[in-house]
Design a protein around this motif. Structure first.
Motif, PDB file in Angstrom:
ATOM      1  N   GLN A 142      13.670  -5.301 -27.590  1.00 28.97           N
ATOM      2  CA  GLN A 142      12.760  -5.681 -26.510  1.00 28.97           C
ATOM      3  C   GLN A 142      13.372  -6.756 -25.607  1.00 28.97           C
ATOM      4  OE1 GLN A 142       9.970  -7.448 -29.534  1.00 28.97           O
ATOM      5  NE2 GLN A 142       9.396  -8.800 -27.850  1.00 28.97           N
ATOM      6  N   PHE A 143      14.530  -7.302 -26.001  1.00 29.02           N
ATOM      7  CA  PHE A 143      15.214  -8.315 -25.203  1.00 29.02           C
ATOM      8  C   PHE A 143      16.460  -7.730 -24.543  1.00 29.02           C
ATOM      9  CE2 PHE A 143      12.716 -10.687 -28.204  1.00 29.02           C
ATOM     10  CZ  PHE A 143      12.240 -11.767 -27.467  1.00 29.02           C
ATOM     11  N   SER A 144      16.711  -8.138 -23.296  1.00 24.29           N
ATOM     12  CA  SER A 144      17.874  -7.639 -22.559  1.00 24.29           C
ATOM     13  C   SER A 144      18.599  -8.765 -21.850  1.00 24.29           C
ATOM     14  CB  SER A 144      17.442  -6.605 -21.506  1.00 24.29           C
ATOM     15  OG  SER A 144      17.032  -5.413 -22.122  1.00 24.29           O
ATOM     16  N   ARG A 145      19.896  -8.702 -21.878  1.00 26.17           N
ATOM     17  CA  ARG A 145      20.717  -9.621 -21.077  1.00 26.17           C
ATOM     18  C   ARG A 145      20.678  -9.119 -19.635  1.00 26.17           C
ATOM     19  NH1 ARG A 145      25.184 -12.672 -22.941  1.00 26.17           N
ATOM     20  NH2 ARG A 145      25.819 -14.130 -21.305  1.00 26.17           N
ATOM     21  N   GLN A 172      11.282 -16.810 -11.622  1.00 26.13           N
ATOM     22  CA  GLN A 172      12.088 -15.737 -11.042  1.00 26.13           C
ATOM     23  C   GLN A 172      13.476 -15.773 -11.668  1.00 26.13           C
ATOM     24  OE1 GLN A 172      11.989 -16.028  -6.766  1.00 26.13           O
ATOM     25  NE2 GLN A 172       9.976 -15.068  -6.651  1.00 26.13           N
ATOM     26  N   ILE A 173      13.790 -14.735 -12.443  1.00 24.83           N
ATOM     27  CA  ILE A 173      15.054 -14.643 -13.162  1.00 24.83           C
ATOM     28  C   ILE A 173      16.009 -13.745 -12.379  1.00 24.83           C
ATOM     29  CG2 ILE A 173      16.150 -14.090 -15.371  1.00 24.83           C
ATOM     30  CD1 ILE A 173      13.999 -16.284 -15.522  1.00 24.83           C
ATOM     31  N   PRO A 174      17.222 -14.211 -12.085  1.00 27.59           N
ATOM     32  CA  PRO A 174      18.162 -13.372 -11.333  1.00 27.59           C
ATOM     33  C   PRO A 174      18.672 -12.192 -12.162  1.00 27.59           C
ATOM     34  CG  PRO A 174      19.239 -15.398 -12.050  1.00 27.59           C
ATOM     35  CD  PRO A 174      17.785 -15.549 -12.388  1.00 27.59           C
ATOM     36  N   LEU A 175      18.791 -11.047 -11.516  1.00 26.91           N
ATOM     37  CA  LEU A 175      19.357  -9.852 -12.133  1.00 26.91           C
ATOM     38  C   LEU A 175      20.734  -9.619 -11.527  1.00 26.91           C
ATOM     39  CD1 LEU A 175      19.221  -7.258 -13.845  1.00 26.91           C
ATOM     40  CD2 LEU A 175      17.980  -6.169 -11.945  1.00 26.91           C
ATOM     41  N   SER A 176      21.770  -9.779 -12.334  1.00 31.17           N
ATOM     42  CA  SER A 176      23.139  -9.671 -11.796  1.00 31.17           C
ATOM     43  C   SER A 176      23.609  -8.220 -11.803  1.00 31.17           C
ATOM     44  CB  SER A 176      24.104 -10.535 -12.609  1.00 31.17           C
ATOM     45  OG  SER A 176      24.328  -9.977 -13.881  1.00 31.17           O
ATOM     46  N   GLU A 177      24.587  -7.931 -10.986  1.00 30.13           N
ATOM     47  CA  GLU A 177      25.121  -6.581 -10.844  1.00 30.13           C
ATOM     48  C   GLU A 177      25.688  -6.067 -12.158  1.00 30.13           C
ATOM     49  OE1 GLU A 177      25.513  -3.153  -8.858  1.00 30.13           O
ATOM     50  OE2 GLU A 177      24.676  -5.003  -8.026  1.00 30.13           O
ATOM     51  N   LYS A 178      26.293  -6.955 -12.931  1.00 32.76           N
ATOM     52  CA  LYS A 178      26.926  -6.571 -14.200  1.00 32.76           C
ATOM     53  C   LYS A 178      25.933  -5.966 -15.181  1.00 32.76           C
ATOM     54  CE  LYS A 178      29.547  -8.497 -18.079  1.00 32.76           C
ATOM     55  NZ  LYS A 178      30.198  -9.698 -18.641  1.00 32.76           N
ATOM     56  N   TYR A 179      24.706  -6.495 -15.210  1.00 31.87           N
ATOM     57  CA  TYR A 179      23.711  -6.051 -16.189  1.00 31.87           C
ATOM     58  C   TYR A 179      22.634  -5.165 -15.578  1.00 31.87           C
ATOM     59  CZ  TYR A 179      25.845  -9.790 -18.925  1.00 31.87           C
ATOM     60  OH  TYR A 179      26.741 -10.590 -19.576  1.00 31.87           O
ATOM     61  N   ARG A 180      22.704  -4.936 -14.285  1.00 28.21           N
ATOM     62  CA  ARG A 180      21.635  -4.238 -13.565  1.00 28.21           C
ATOM     63  C   ARG A 180      21.398  -2.814 -14.091  1.00 28.21           C
ATOM     64  NH1 ARG A 180      18.921  -4.716  -8.768  1.00 28.21           N
ATOM     65  NH2 ARG A 180      18.278  -2.776  -7.794  1.00 28.21           N
ATOM     66  N   GLU A 181      22.455  -2.039 -14.245  1.00 20.03           N
ATOM     67  CA  GLU A 181      22.303  -0.631 -14.635  1.00 20.03           C
ATOM     68  C   GLU A 181      21.654  -0.494 -16.013  1.00 20.03           C
ATOM     69  OE1 GLU A 181      24.999   3.414 -15.331  1.00 20.03           O
ATOM     70  OE2 GLU A 181      25.880   1.631 -14.410  1.00 20.03           O
ATOM     71  N   GLY A 182      22.153  -1.261 -16.993  1.00 19.25           N
ATOM     72  CA  GLY A 182      21.587  -1.187 -18.338  1.00 19.25           C
ATOM     73  C   GLY A 182      20.141  -1.628 -18.380  1.00 19.25           C
ATOM     74  N   PHE A 183      19.817  -2.648 -17.597  1.00 14.58           N
ATOM     75  CA  PHE A 183      18.442  -3.144 -17.550  1.00 14.58           C
ATOM     76  C   PHE A 183      17.514  -2.101 -16.935  1.00 14.58           C
ATOM     77  CE2 PHE A 183      15.201  -5.120 -14.810  1.00 14.58           C
ATOM     78  CZ  PHE A 183      14.399  -5.706 -15.784  1.00 14.58           C
ATOM     79  N   LEU A 184      17.929  -1.505 -15.807  1.00  7.26           N
ATOM     80  CA  LEU A 184      17.073  -0.532 -15.122  1.00  7.26           C
ATOM     81  C   LEU A 184      16.865   0.731 -15.943  1.00  7.26           C
ATOM     82  CD1 LEU A 184      18.220  -0.872 -11.407  1.00  7.26           C
ATOM     83  CD2 LEU A 184      16.149  -1.767 -12.486  1.00  7.26           C
ATOM     84  N   GLN A 185      17.836   1.086 -16.783  1.00  2.02           N
ATOM     85  CA  GLN A 185      17.654   2.237 -17.656  1.00  2.02           C
ATOM     86  C   GLN A 185      16.472   2.026 -18.598  1.00  2.02           C
ATOM     87  OE1 GLN A 185      21.385   2.953 -19.671  1.00  2.02           O
ATOM     88  NE2 GLN A 185      22.345   3.885 -17.888  1.00  2.02           N
ATOM     89  N   LYS A 186      16.329   0.798 -19.071  1.00  4.93           N
ATOM     90  CA  LYS A 186      15.173   0.490 -19.924  1.00  4.93           C
ATOM     91  C   LYS A 186      13.875   0.553 -19.135  1.00  4.93           C
ATOM     92  CE  LYS A 186      16.842  -2.361 -23.735  1.00  4.93           C
ATOM     93  NZ  LYS A 186      16.676  -3.645 -24.446  1.00  4.93           N
TER      94      LYS A 186
END
Length: 248
Positions: free
Chosen positions: A199-202, A228-242
């Protein structure tokens, strides 16, 4: 005893040799150094970088050649092992060795990996170094926990996982943020990330978020509990998949 031998053999099978952990022995007793050298030689994933017989020699060595792990005697001349640990980088992995059990509590307070009593047996030695062995998981394990303990100073604070909004990394410390408190603990964000459930994501170099607490995602910002937590490009794809998995 037979089970212990079988366990040791299983832990030192050949594929472990692909993992290399460089180490330094710091001890002023030649016999203790020889024993540790023998133990190191029997572990395929350990690589002995050198030996030092006092703290200054160890510091000089480390300036030229950093190592992953230090076997550090507590009772050293001039500068004790505990004092030397204070001079090392915060994330330096150390296993203390000593003939005295009195230092056990203090050694763990120094964030040591382990504490070995002399004469160090091979079985006990192996159990200690296995804590240091770096195994990169292919995927995060779904850990079924309701709560965790967070060490803050000398206190151990129980925190329910569902109460955590996000976790912020501050160099060698992290801040666990809930709706009611901010708990600071001495730990790297990368190390903490591996022990948290799915349930936690970097989402950023400095942030881990609890998916169940997300209010909305706007462009490159994740809104959680008013922050407001920044979403960086490095982790964006994995986060959006969830996120897409929960999309109606």
């Amino acid at each position: 005893m037979q089970e212990n031998i079988r366990w040791i053999n299983l832990c030192t099978k050949k594929e472990d040799s692909d993992v290399s952990i460089s180490c330094l022995i710091v001890d002023d007793e030649p016999l203790a150094v020889q024993l540790l050298e023998s133990h190191v030689a029997q572990v395929p994933f350990l690589s002995l970088a050198g030996c030092a017989y006092h703290a200054i020699e160890a510091l000089t060595f480390l300036e030229k050649q950093p190592v992953d792990l230090i076997f550090l005697d507590i009772n050293l001349p001039h500068l004790s092992g505990m004092q030397l640990k204070e001079l090392l980088p915060i994330d330096q992995k150390v296993i203390f060795t000593t003939a005295y059990s009195d230092f056990a509590v203090e050694s763990y307070d120094k964030n040591a990996v382990d504490y070995l009593l002399k004469p160090v047996t091979y079985e006990r030695f192996l159990k200690a170094v296995l804590k240091v062995k770096k195994v990169e998981p292919t995927s995060k394990v779904n850990i079924h926990l309701d709560s965790i303990f967070v060490k803050s100073g000398k206190d151990f604070i129980r925190v329910r996982l569902n109460d955590i909004l996000y976790i912020e990394g501050l160099k060698d410390y992290v801040v666990v943020v809930t709706s009611t408190e901010r708990i600071i603990t001495y730990k790297r964000l990368k190390d903490l990330e591996q022990s948290l459930p799915n349930q936690f994501s970097r989402v950023h170099l400095s942030y881990i978020v609890n998916h169940e607490k997300i209010y909305k995602v706007v462009d490159n910002q994740i809104v959680i509990g008013g922050a407001q937590i920044p979403l960086s490009e490095k982790y964006r794809e994995g986060f959006l998949q969830k996120v897409y998995k929960e999309l109606l």
